[in-house]
Write a protein that holds these residues in place. Structure first.
Motif, short mmCIF file in Angstrom:
data_model
loop_
_atom_site.label_atom_id
_atom_site.label_comp_id
_atom_site.label_asym_id
_atom_site.label_seq_id
_atom_site.Cartn_x
_atom_site.Cartn_y
_atom_site.Cartn_z
N LYS A 177 -8.37 7.02 -2.02
CA LYS A 177 -7.77 8.53 -2.44
C LYS A 177 -8.10 7.33 -3.87
CE LYS A 177 -4.84 10.80 -4.10
NZ LYS A 177 -5.05 12.63 -4.48
N ARG A 178 -8.59 7.86 -4.81
CA ARG A 178 -8.57 7.10 -6.15
C ARG A 178 -8.39 8.63 -7.54
NH1 ARG A 178 -14.19 8.16 -4.64
NH2 ARG A 178 -14.35 6.15 -4.06
N LYS A 233 1.41 3.28 0.68
CA LYS A 233 1.67 3.92 2.17
C LYS A 233 2.43 5.36 2.11
CE LYS A 233 5.34 1.29 2.04
NZ LYS A 233 6.56 0.66 1.28
N SER A 234 2.94 5.36 1.11
CA SER A 234 3.64 7.72 0.92
C SER A 234 2.93 7.79 0.43
CB SER A 234 4.65 6.35 -0.29
OG SER A 234 6.06 5.92 0.71
N THR A 235 1.37 7.56 -0.38
CA THR A 235 -0.05 7.81 -0.69
C THR A 235 -0.14 8.84 0.39
OG1 THR A 235 0.19 6.70 -3.17
CG2 THR A 235 -1.90 8.39 -2.00
N ARG A 256 6.75 23.32 -0.01
CA ARG A 256 4.98 23.49 0.91
C ARG A 256 4.81 23.12 1.96
NH1 ARG A 256 2.37 19.19 -3.56
NH2 ARG A 256 0.77 20.40 -2.88
N MET A 257 5.38 22.44 2.36
CA MET A 257 5.25 21.72 3.54
C MET A 257 5.71 23.16 5.12
SD MET A 257 4.24 18.51 4.40
CE MET A 257 4.46 18.81 6.10
N THR A 282 -1.22 15.60 -1.04
CA THR A 282 -1.96 15.43 -2.03
C THR A 282 -3.40 15.22 -1.47
OG1 THR A 282 -0.42 13.55 -2.35
CG2 THR A 282 -2.07 13.28 -3.28
N GLY A 283 -4.28 15.51 -2.66
CA GLY A 283 -5.37 15.66 -1.85
C GLY A 283 -6.02 14.51 -1.51
N THR A 284 -7.27 14.31 -1.03
CA THR A 284 -7.82 13.36 -0.60
C THR A 284 -9.34 12.96 -1.73
OG1 THR A 284 -9.39 14.32 1.00
CG2 THR A 284 -7.60 13.66 1.78
N SER A 285 -10.39 11.57 -1.40
CA SER A 285 -11.22 11.87 -2.77
C SER A 285 -12.09 11.62 -1.72
CB SER A 285 -11.09 10.85 -3.46
OG SER A 285 -9.71 10.73 -4.32
#
Lengths: 264, 261
Positions: free
Chosen positions: A22-23, A54-56, B152-153, A65-68
């Motif tokens: 993730k960036r 951790k939360s990310t 959203r969930m 949240t999207g992944t990179s």
């Protein structure tokens, strides 16, 4: 080139995270090349200092949240298609102030498209589980911090999730309340058998709850150490004063202290 | 509003009126400068009918303007919350609308809509609108991230987010906007009438009556008109307070803390 077995989720893994990164633009990666496998029914804690990603990681597993780069599979599916399997318990109770406790629990059932009559029965059932049956008609502002968190937990449980993602859910509570909720959480889990990924920065909480603790740290975040907690189940309040528990807490804090001393 | 919460303001009112009467009598103030409360009250038998019909005219015009600003304002706010693009394109002009001196454009509105109640309601509407839009939008978009994440969930639809999250969340803000609009709509109607004057039927509202009374130097009647106008504003405000109690009375701090006093 990775061997294929690393990339494809195996049948035994309920969660399979492979070479995840993730960036954000114009900054160092938050997480890089992170892999993790979790078996169904496991309770895994992510333990580390605030801001270590951790939360990310949890948000990526939830698809918030999207992944990179890399992949996440939950029961063989990407996060966006596995939402109905999971419930997220946030750091704050995140209750709707204009709905009663029962109304808030009802929300996740409404999302699941349950009819009004089946909702009522399930709400009563879940509120009983978390011990809020007597305050079903109360508004969130009338509840204590611990009760709000129970209501939040009840909302998460209502949709009978197979995966619970919990982001420091008891972090804002006093220690006595936190301990009680930890005990009740384990008792609930023993009955319902969901898989849990639990973010915390409390060592004793992680030791008490987990089958496995991942010590997270570094920049970008990585799994610095993995500690298996082989304490027997069921775990009760008395466990906290046993030498075995205390030595485990000591071991984890030593490991964390050593990590803190490392250059990041 | 409970009886006990009315007691103190009522006391203030009675004392003020007594003081006013005393000052006029004591200093023998001429009635074209400041009539006494008794003198104003004495007008009611002879001219109460005129006052009432003026009140109904202005009340109707202001109510039209107020309701239109509520409906349009909330609808615009909903659009703004759904589309950030639309919001960015138009929001600055809403703020701009607030800064336009209505007095300056009132003649233009009369030119377009003609001399009468429709123009007056439109002016009332224009004055009330920005407060409703700004407050509604504020309430609809300022939602805690985790509340949005809960939706959203749950793979909640756009409708569910709008009507189960954004709209209830915005109700306290909408109430604030409507309270401002309630007062503004009455002011707007009065201002509009000073331009639009009497309608074709010859039934002028309170704004028209005020101008007329001033031209006749009938200061006691002017005061009666002013007091009637404030009464109208109060009724509007009270209506919104009732709406607020119904909408957010059970859960919102602003109401609950008031109740604890």
């Amino acid at each position: 080139m990775m061997p294929t077995s690393e990339v494809l989720p195996s049948v035994a893994d309920f969660i399979s995270i492979s070479t995840l990164s993730k960036r954000y633009p114009h900054s160092k990666p938050v997480i890089e090349d992170f892999s993790l496998r979790i078996a169904a029914g496991e309770f895994v804690s992510l333990l580390g200092a605030s801001g270590c990603g951790k939360s990310t990681l949890l948000a990526m597993i939830a698809g918030l949240t999207g992944t990179s780069a890399g992949s996440i599979h939950i029961d063989g599916r990407p996060p966006a298609h596995a939402r109905e399997l999971m419930s997220f318990v946030f750091q704050d109770p995140a209750l709707l102030p204009w709905r009663t406790v029962a109304g808030n629990v009802s929300l996740s059932l409404e999302f699941a498209g349950r009819s009004k009559s089946t909702r009522a029965a399930r709400i009563a059932e879940v509120l009983e589980l978390v011990g809020l049956q007597d305050v079903a008609g109360y508004y969130p502002r009338e509840l204590s911090g611990g009760m709000k968190m129970r209501a939040s937990l009840a909302r998460a449980l209502a949709s009978t999730p197979r995966l619970m993602l919990m982001d420091e859910p008891f972090g804002a509570l006093d220690e006595m309340t936190r301990n009680r909720l930890n005990e009740e959480l384990l008792a609930l889990k023993a009955r319902q058998r969901w898989t849990t990924l639990f973010v915390t920065h409390s060592i004793s909480e992680a030791v008490f709850l987990s089958d496995r603790i991942l010590l997270m740290g570094g920049n970008p975040a990585e799994r610095l150490r993995e500690i298996r907690v082989s304490l027997p189940m069921p775990r009760t309040a008395a466990l906290r004063s046993t030498p075995l528990f205390l030595s485990l807490v000591g071991e984890v804090s030593m490991a964390l202290a050593m990590m803190a001393g490392m250059p990041t | 509003m409970s009886a006990s919460s009315l007691r103190l303001p009522l006391l203030t009112f009675v004392v003020s009126v007594l003081l006013w009467q005393a000052v006029v009598m004591l200093f023998k103030v001429p009635n074209y400068l400041l009539p006494s409360p008794l003198e104003i009250a004495a007008l009611i038998p002879a001219r109460g009918g005129d006052l009432l019909s003026a009140l109904l005219v202005t009340g109707g015009e202001a109510l039209g303007g107020f309701l239109a600003s509520a409906v349009v304002g909330i609808a615009v706010g909903l659009f703004f919350s759904v589309s950030p693009l639309v919001r960015r394109c138009f929001y600055p002009y809403v703020v701009l609308l607030q800064t336009i001196p209505i007095i300056a454009i009132s003649p233009l509105i009369l030119l377009w809509l003609g001399n009468g109640s429709l123009s007056v309601s439109f002016i009332s509407f224009l004055i009330s609108l920005p407060a409703v839009i700004v407050n509604t939008t504020q309430g609809l978009i300022s939602i805690e991230t985790n509340l949005l994440n809960v939706f959203r969930m749950g793979n909640a639809s756009l409708w569910a987010v709008l009507f189960k999250l954004r709209l209830p969340h915005a109700l306290p803000n909408i109430s604030v906007g409507l309270k401002i609009a309630a007062g503004a709509s009455v002011v707007g109607a009065l201002v509009g009438e000073t331009f639009a004057g009497a309608s074709a039927l010859g039934a002028g509202g309170l704004g028209y009556s005020a101008i007329y009374a001033l031209s006749q130097l009938d200061t006691p009647y002017l005061f009666a008109v002013i007091l009637t106008s404030s009464l109208l504003g109060l009724v509007f405000f009270w209506g919104v307070v009732m709406f607020e109690r119904l909408a957010v009375g059970k859960w919102h701090e602003s109401i609950l803390s008031e109740r604890l006093d």
